[in-house]
Structures are given as structure tokens and as C-alpha cells.
Enzyme design. Structure first.
Site, mmCIF file in Angstrom:
data_model
loop_
_atom_site.group_PDB
_atom_site.id
_atom_site.type_symbol
_atom_site.label_atom_id
_atom_site.label_comp_id
_atom_site.label_asym_id
_atom_site.label_seq_id
_atom_site.Cartn_x
_atom_site.Cartn_y
_atom_site.Cartn_z
ATOM 1 C CE LYS A 128 -26.952 19.538 6.695
ATOM 2 N NZ LYS A 128 -27.511 19.219 5.381
ATOM 3 C CG ASP A 168 -26.234 15.621 5.967
ATOM 4 O OD1 ASP A 168 -26.453 16.331 4.985
ATOM 5 O OD2 ASP A 168 -25.075 15.364 6.367
#
Length: 448
Positions: A128, A168
Site C-alpha cells: 500500500k 485508492d
């Protein structure tokens, strides 16, 4: 050493090392406590120090991101990439651009991503990244300059077979385009598989935009089927109004539900006649506006400041699709009192641990994020496959593959929960199912 003793020992060590990272600690606690029966059954995992290795990222990268705004002022943000676990494939996970981004949030998201990616059945590891940059209110030129500065460092650490970022919160098609354009310039090569969520004209996949929202509804549909029920005629409340919320709304409506509320960080709208999705798409996808503007188009709707109040609206199904921690214990109790029967998570850990306990104690069917919202990363992996093969599948082909993946995630989670004595507990089932694949890969590859 029992499984419980082992997990508590590792948790204690994690708290000592990461004591100021609340989001990460909550994620580790939620997953590891679910795994106690696994360690009781597989003491070889304990001997191999598997959990100690799993909770420590393989690599953490933090870097400066300087850029110049439209007034000529120099701005400096902080960028992150956490490469958490590559046991089953290259690191895979989104980039989040939001002022709240810090090391704890990126680590919690990366840790969750390990199990989410494993659940898809596809060969992708967990990672991430992001930055404490807020694209909201910025011009296209400012966003481009920021993305180029961010990629000027990130490009050193990513690759089609190494680490494949995606979007995201705050990172949509515009940002992915700027990021990929600069990556291509720096590398002097076309490597479309290095980023997912790309535009259709340069290696993107049909269905990727809809994937997380559609996947959430497909997973929730399986939850309802297990109770001989469906979306038909149900009242649904969905938080957020970004990509996930919009396409969860679209698919829920296609299946016969009435979605009556959406939100953004400022507040929420309520439309008892059912949300007009065309209006929301115009506001959010075209104008990049605020959800309050819905009232300019629909006179019968209402708007309330403060996004948490959305959970006071009576509904059959709640789909939190905004951000982490948005449903706390108090909100969970209100949902239960209002008769909500299903809560399925489209955002990453939107329910606190206390809220989840309220749902489970009161018989509310609970779909955990790592399972329910895995459709986005699943479709990203399908995009990687298409890029590698230099071809494009139709929307129908991608959507069918996505639906099959989500059905299998539900079935595997349900099966794992029953196998370890927690029938019906999809949170434990998803954690165990996702963990087992990664654990077996780590065991096979030795102490690395």
C-alpha cells in the site's frame, strides 16, 4: 505454547514496536486473534516464527515530495510505500492521497491487503502507499506536478513483477494517468502492467471502475442468499459518494434495492424516493463537486452536515464505503436498534472492533472489508493479466470473472469459519482463509 499464548506474545511485541500507530495495531489485533485456532492446529507455524515475520513489513519507504502550486509557492508533502508481503506474488495495493495519510494508516492498509489479495485466489502479495496530499480543490496542473514529483521517487521501487500500485481514496483515473505518464518518461519504456486503474486507451481494463462496488454487492448477495433472501425490495444506506459507493449503488439498484442515502466528508443526503444516481455521477465524476449539490437537482432530498449521522437512517442493509473507523460502537447500536440485518464493508475497516462486536452479538450478518471489497484488487489483477497478454477482455468477460471471484471468496470464508469452529463468522473465516495461503507459501520458501 498454545495458539492464544503465541498470539498474545506477538501482539505485545507489536505494541512495543508500534505503540503510536493505532490503526495498524487495530488491524493486527483483529486478524491475529482470529488465527488462534489455526496456531493450535498448526504448531509448526509457531516454531517457524511465522506471525512475527508476517506483522513486519518486508520494506517501508518514506520520501519527500516537493512540488510548486499555481501561485508559484513550493509545497512539500510526505510519500509512502509499504511493501508488506510478497510470498504469493508481487506487492499489490493502492495509493491514497489524503491529508490523513501517515505511516500507521499505510501500514494498516498494507497489512489488510495481504489477506484481501490472498482471498482473491490470484498471485498477488500485499502492499500500500500514498501521501498526505489533498487533491481536493487543486487544479489539474497542480495535481499533475504533484504526481510527477511523487513518481520521481516511487518509480525506483515498483515494477510489473515487483510492486504494482493502483488507486485508492484521492487517486482516480486522472492521477493514475499522470503517474503512469511520468513513470513511462523516467523508464523510457511502455510497461502498462506497472500500474492498474489505467484509462482504456493505454492498457486499462473494462470493468475496473465498477469492480469494487459491484464486487461488494456480489459478495453481499451471497450473504443474503445464505439466508434465502436478496436485495429485492430492500432499503440500503451507503456511505461515501466516490467510486466504490457509486457503483455499489448502481449494482444494488439493478438487483431491486432502493438506496436512500450517500455521503461525503462534509455531510450526507437522504432521498426517500431513492437516490438519483445520474445526478450523483454528474456531481462527483464530472464536476468533482460536493454531495450537498444534489439538492440543486432534487428538491425532495435533504442534506445534513456531518457524515456519521448517516447511520441513524433506518435501513435493511448498510454498506459503509467511505473510510476507516466510520462506524463506531454507538453507530452500530443505532443500526441494530433500527433493524438493520446486514452490514457489508466497501471501505477498508470502516467498522471499529467495538462496532463489529455489537453486530456479531446481535445477529447482524457482517461482511468484513478484506473479503467484501476485494473486487477492486481482483479486477486490478485481471488488468495485469490483460497487460501481460497484450489483449483486452470484454466488460461481460471481466464482470463474470469478478462475480465468480467474489462468490468463491464468500464460499471459502464460510468454509474456513466452519472448519475452525466458528460457523457463520465471516470475519474469522476470511482472516483464516486468507492467512492459510500466505502461511503455506512462507513455510515453503524458508526464513526469508
Amino acid at each position: 505454547m498454545t495458539g492464544k499464548e503465541y498470539v498474545l506474545k506477538v501482539l505485545s511485541d507489536v505494541e512495543k514496536r508500534n505503540g503510536n500507530e493505532a490503526e495498524f495495531l487495530n488491524a493486527v489485533k483483529e486478524v491475529t486473534t482470529s488465527l488462534i485456532p489455526v496456531f493450535d492446529k498448526h504448531p509448526e507455524y509457531i516454531k517457524a516464527g511465522l506471525l512475527e515475520r508476517l506483522v513486519e513489513p518486508e520494506r517501508q519507504i518514506m520520501f519527500r515530495v516537493p512540488w510548486v502550486d499555481d501561485e508559484g509557492n513550493v509545497q512539500v508533502n510526505r510519500g509512502y510505500r509499504i511493501q508488506f508481503n510478497s510470498a504469493i506474488g508481487p506487492y499489490k495495493g493502492g495509493l491514497r492521497f489524503h491529508p490523513s495519510v501517515n505511516a500507521s494508516i499505510v501500514k494498516f492498509l498494507g497489512f489488510e491487503q495481504i489477506f484481501k489479495n490472498s482471498l482473491t485466489g490470484l498471485p498477488i502479495g500485499g502492499g500500500k502507499g500514498g501521501a498526505d496530499f489533498d487533491p481536493k480543490g487543486k487544479s489539474d496542473a497542480e495535481v499533475m506536478r504533484f504526481c510527477q514529483s511523487f513518481m520521481a521517487e516511487l518509480y525506483r521501487h515498483i515494477g510489473m513483477d515487483t510492486d504494482v500500485p493502483a488507486g485508492d481514496i484521492g487517486v482516480g483515473g486522472r492521477e493514475i494517468g499522470y503517474l503512469y505518464g511520468y513513470y513511462k518518461k523516467l523508464r523510457g519504456a511502455n510497461d502498462p502492467g506497472v500500474l492498474t486503474g489505467k484509462g482504456l486507451s493505454y492498457g486499462g481494463s473494462l470493468g475496473r471502475t465498477q469492480a469494487t462496488g459491484y464486487g461488494l454487492v456480489y459478495f453481499t448477495q451471497e450473504m443474503l442468499k445464505s439466508k434465502n433472501d436478496s436485495f429485492e425490495g430492500k432499503t440500503v444506506v451507503i456511505s461515501g459518494s466516490g467510486n466504490v459507493a457509486i457503483y455499489a449503488t448502481e449494482k444494488a439498484m439493478q438487483l431491486g434495492a432502493k438506496v436512500v442515502a450517500l455521503s461525503d466528508s462534509n455531510g450526507y443526503i437522504y432521498d426517500e424516493n431513492g437516490i438519483n444516481l445520474d445526478v450523483v455521477k454528474e456531481i462527483k465524476e464530472v464536476k468533482r463537486g460536493r454531495i450537498k449539490e444534489y439538492l440543486n437537482y432534487v428538491s425532495t432530498a435533504s442534506y445534513t452536515e456531518g457524515s456519521r449521522g448517516i447511520w441513524t437512517i433506518k435501513c435493511d442493509i448498510a454498506l459503509p464505503c467511505a473510510t476507516q473507523g466510520e462506524i463506531d460502537e454507538e453507530s452500530a447500536k443505532i443500526l441494530v436498534a433500527n433493524g438493520t440485518k446486514v452490514v457489508s464493508e466497501g471501505a477498508n475497516m470502516p467498522s471499529t472492533l467495538e462496532a463489529i462486536k455489537v453486530f456479531q452479538d446481535n445477529g447482524v450478518a457482517f461482511g468484513p472489508a478484506k473479503a467484501a471489497n476485494a473486487g477492486g484488487v481482483a479486477c486490478s489483477a485481471l488488468e495485469m493479466s490483460q497487460d501481460s497478454m497484450r489483449l483486452s477482455w470484454t466488460f461481460e468477460e471481466v464482470d463474470e470473472k469478478l462475480k465468480n471471484i467474489m462468490v468463491n471468496i464468500y464460499k471459502n470464508s464460510e468454509k474456513a469459519a466452519a472448519e475452525y469452529g466458528h460457523e457463520g463468522n465471516l470475519l474469522m473465516g476470511a482472516n483464516i482463509s486468507g492467512f492459510k495461503k500466505v502461511a503455506d507459501a512462507m513455510m515453503a520458501q524458508g526464513i526469508v
